[in-house]
Write a protein that holds these residues in place. Structure first.
Motif: not given
Length: 144
Positions: A45-53, A55-62, A108-116
């Motif tokens: 899971l990542t998070t960063g400030h901006g409109q979409n992933a 255009a944003v570099a992740p600021e935090r990942a777990v 805006p804060v964008v969150v991404t989730v990648d995996g299984v």
């Protein structure tokens, strides 16, 4: 005596043929763990400030692993896994907490989730109006 020898040989071969495969599958050789009984559930899971992933570099990942037990670098892995299990891994179905009051400030804060998740590939992205809204969504999954 020849019949006794034949019977002994026949019993030995029968016992070896029947019991041999049972003993080798029951006892795994050292260094070879049996395959897991659980479908993998491992997410980043990542998070960063901006409109979409894009255009944003992740600021935090777990990381979040939910099978067979909750683990990873997520600060509340056990609770996050329980929430995801309750929704069947549907991130859109995670409920907002009703007890949180957030400002209407747009940052805006964008969150991404990648995996299984339970053996199936997952790729999810969502943009929240601000950090408070993100943290109120899904109790603990996106709070990191």
């Amino acid at each position: 005596m020849p019949n006794t020898a034949r019977w002994a040989a026949a019993l030995t071969l029968t016992a070896t043929a029947v019991c041999g495969p049972l003993s080798t599958t029951a006892l795994a050789s050292p260094g070879h763990a049996p395959a897991s009984l659980y479908a993998p559930s491992a997410l980043v899971l990542t998070t960063g400030h901006g409109q979409n992933a894009a255009a944003v570099a992740p600021e935090r990942a777990v990381t979040l692993n939910c099978a067979p037990t909750a683990s990873g670098t997520h600060p509340a892995a056990r609770q996050a896994c329980a929430e995801l299990r309750a929704t069947g891994g549907d991130f859109d179905a995670l409920a907002d907490r009703g007890d949180v009051m957030c400002t209407r400030q747009y940052d805006p804060v964008v969150v991404t989730v990648d995996g299984v998740w339970q053996g199936k590939r997952v790729s999810y992205e969502r943009t929240f109006a601000n950090e408070c809204v993100k943290n109120s969504h899904g109790m603990t999954v996106f709070t990191f």
